[in-house]
Scaffold this motif. Structure first.
Motif, PDB file in Angstrom:
ATOM      1  N   PHE A   8      -2.038  12.089  12.093  1.00 35.89           N
ATOM      2  CA  PHE A   8      -2.024  11.577  10.724  1.00 35.89           C
ATOM      3  C   PHE A   8      -1.110  10.370  10.589  1.00 35.89           C
ATOM      4  N   TYR A  12      -1.913   6.369   9.797  1.00 33.88           N
ATOM      5  CA  TYR A  12      -1.356   5.640   8.674  1.00 33.88           C
ATOM      6  C   TYR A  12      -0.787   4.297   9.140  1.00 33.88           C
ATOM      7  N   LEU A  15      -3.452   1.896   9.381  1.00 36.01           N
ATOM      8  CA  LEU A  15      -3.877   1.457   8.049  1.00 36.01           C
ATOM      9  C   LEU A  15      -2.994   0.326   7.552  1.00 36.01           C
TER      10      LEU A  15
ATOM     11  N   SER B  61      -3.267   6.874  -0.480  1.00 37.91           N
ATOM     12  CA  SER B  61      -3.189   5.615   0.266  1.00 37.91           C
ATOM     13  C   SER B  61      -2.702   4.452  -0.595  1.00 37.91           C
ATOM     14  N   LEU B  64       1.052   4.921  -0.894  1.00 36.90           N
ATOM     15  CA  LEU B  64       1.715   4.687   0.393  1.00 36.90           C
ATOM     16  C   LEU B  64       1.713   3.197   0.738  1.00 36.90           C
ATOM     17  N   ASN B  65       0.595   2.547   0.495  1.00 32.99           N
ATOM     18  CA  ASN B  65       0.534   1.111   0.770  1.00 32.99           C
ATOM     19  C   ASN B  65       1.546   0.351  -0.068  1.00 32.99           C
ATOM     20  N   TYR B 223      -7.526  12.869   5.582  1.00 32.09           N
ATOM     21  CA  TYR B 223      -7.890  11.456   5.502  1.00 32.09           C
ATOM     22  C   TYR B 223      -9.398  11.339   5.555  1.00 32.09           C
ATOM     23  N   PHE B 258      -9.779   3.375   5.031  1.00 33.02           N
ATOM     24  CA  PHE B 258      -9.150   4.684   5.183  1.00 33.02           C
ATOM     25  C   PHE B 258      -8.609   5.148   3.832  1.00 33.02           C
ATOM     26  N   TYR B 260      -6.049   8.355   2.373  1.00 34.67           N
ATOM     27  CA  TYR B 260      -5.242   9.541   2.665  1.00 34.67           C
ATOM     28  C   TYR B 260      -5.144  10.398   1.417  1.00 34.67           C
TER      29      TYR B 260
END
Lengths: 169, 272
Positions: A8, A12, A15, B61, B64-65, B223, B258, B260
């Motif tokens: 995981f 990330y 990403l 995501s 997090l980004n 994910y 992607f 998450y």
């Protein structure tokens, strides 16, 4: 289970690395259709013999064989052609041609011919970082003073020796 | 009397014969198994259509980004991504319903996206701004390719398909020069500026691959890797969309992404 969680975290990381934005963009769209003149029934290109060409606002864009305002074609003009910069604020543009028609005898009377074009303006934001791209679609002639006219390309795109409008008389 | 009894016996015999004919065939061992097998199959079929568990979650995501990329990331003209994430709000709720004992899933996502981006350059001809606000949803199904491996019937490695649709409003503003039409930047003839607004809807398809892992009791992380196939915007008037809520920026016909997620799972069947 721990392997799955480690997987995981790695994904990330991928990403985040993949989140970069690329800004390499070259547009071939133009807002200046190229016009060429022909004798009716012939494919031979005539030399534009006008004294001048004006926009609907009365600003001269072509005089004595020289393109005065062109953002693209002034450096590499298509031979024996006139570039008509379209009005960015409207979907219609009017151009007035003064002087003798192309290929007309030297003693022929001076004329005043009006050409009206209509088109659709499409804007696309390539990315706010890169900027925008304007393109002209569905180019049409709604007033043609000559015998006949032909739209060679409805989408105004610049390529070597591209002609968008052919006018015959 | 004997005649009467004989008559009654005859009637009884006829009735017995008729009754015997009405009875099922003699019970054999094989036929005894068949109804049970059929019943088991019918029960299994009923179970396969019965919801097994509901998992609800949200997409991590975007957050997090924003947390990781914003402090360190730079865009192509060197600006910090902090401003971009400050002007962007995205939220997605996701849910999947498991059927057939964690083998098949129905998926539904809904989301909201609002973004505003602008370029303020010294040369006003390079100024561009773009805003885009709207909602989207996706529906589809997933298949757990490891349903035999994950015997706890909780985790899942899924492949699937989605149909998605977004409804959004967008607005772009830009400045241009056109000397032949009197927009030359002089005080008497300023540059041409225009703002274009548009309301659109957009449909697209996705092929997905994803993982759902139980990390603590009924709490899951997951994910989804998506291959998005671009559609065409409807009602496009004068402004082509730069991005679509849920789809992202439109630059090519195929886009990879992607997501998450964090989930909470609600079991709907016990002791199955």
């Amino acid at each position: 289970m721990n392997k799955l969680i480690r997987g995981f975290v790695c994904l990330y990381g991928l990403l985040v690395l993949a989140a970069c934005e690329d800004c390499v963009f070259t547009s071939r769209h133009s807002s200046e259709p190229i016009v060429r003149f022909y004798r009716k029934g012939s494919t031979r290109v005539l030399v534009p013999g006008f004294d001048s060409v004006q926009t609907g606002r009365g600003i001269t864009i072509y005089r004595a064989g020289r393109i005065l305002y062109s953002s693209i074609t002034s450096e590499n003009p298509v031979p024996n052609s006139v570039a008509l910069p379209l009005d960015p604020s409207r979907d219609t543009s009017l151009f007035v041609f003064f002087g003798r028609r192309p290929g007309a005898p030297a003693d022929s009377p001076a004329r005043r011919d009006t050409l009206v074009l209509t088109y659709k303006r499409i804007l696309s934001i390539v990315s706010p970082d890169c900027g925008y791209d304007r393109r002209i679609e569905n180019l049409q002639i709604i007033k043609n003073p000559y015998d006949s006219a032909q739209i060679a390309a409805q989408l105004v795109v610049l390529r070597a020796d591209t002609v968008h409008i052919r006018l015959f008389w | 009397m004997i005649f009467r009894q004989s008559f009654l016996l005859l009637v009884a015999a006829v009735l017995l014969c008729l009754a015997a004919k009405a009875q099922p065939a003699p019970i054999m061992l094989d036929t005894l198994r068949e109804p049970i097998g059929k019943r088991l199959k019918a029960w299994a079929k009923a179970q396969s259509l019965r919801p097994y568990a509901l998992r609800v979650g949200t997409d991590l995501s975007y957050w997090l980004n924003g947390a990781v990329s914003a402090p360190f990331g730079r865009n192509t003209i060197g600006e910090n991504l902090k401003n971009f994430y400050a002007n962007t709000a995205r939220f997605e709720l996701t849910a999947d319903m498991a059927f057939n004992r964690n083998k098949n899933f129905l998926i539904a996502d809904v989301g909201y996206s609002s973004t505003f981006r602008e370029r303020n350059a010294k040369d006003s001809l390079r100024n561009v701004s773009y805003s885009n606000t709207g909602t989207y949803w996706r529906i589809g199904f997933d298949y757990n390719v490891l349903h035999k491996t994950f015997t706890d019937r909780k985790n899942a490695l899924m492949v699937g398909w989605r149909y998605a649709r977004a409804n959004f409003a967008q607005e772009a503003a830009y400045t241009a020069r056109s000397t032949p039409w009197g927009f030359n930047g002089m005080p008497a003839a300023p540059l041409f500026s225009e703002t274009i607004s548009d309301r659109l809807n957009y449909r697209w398809m996705e092929l997905t691959m994803g993982l759902r892992v139980a990390v603590w009791r009924e709490l899951y992380l997951g994910y989804t890797f998506r291959i998005k196939f671009a559609g065409r915007p409807s009602n496009t008037d004068r402004l082509l969309p730069n991005e679509v809520p849920g789809f992202g920026t439109i630059r090519s016909n195929v886009k990879l992404s992607f997501n998450y997620h964090i989930y909470y799972r609600i079991p709907l069947v016990k002791n199955l």
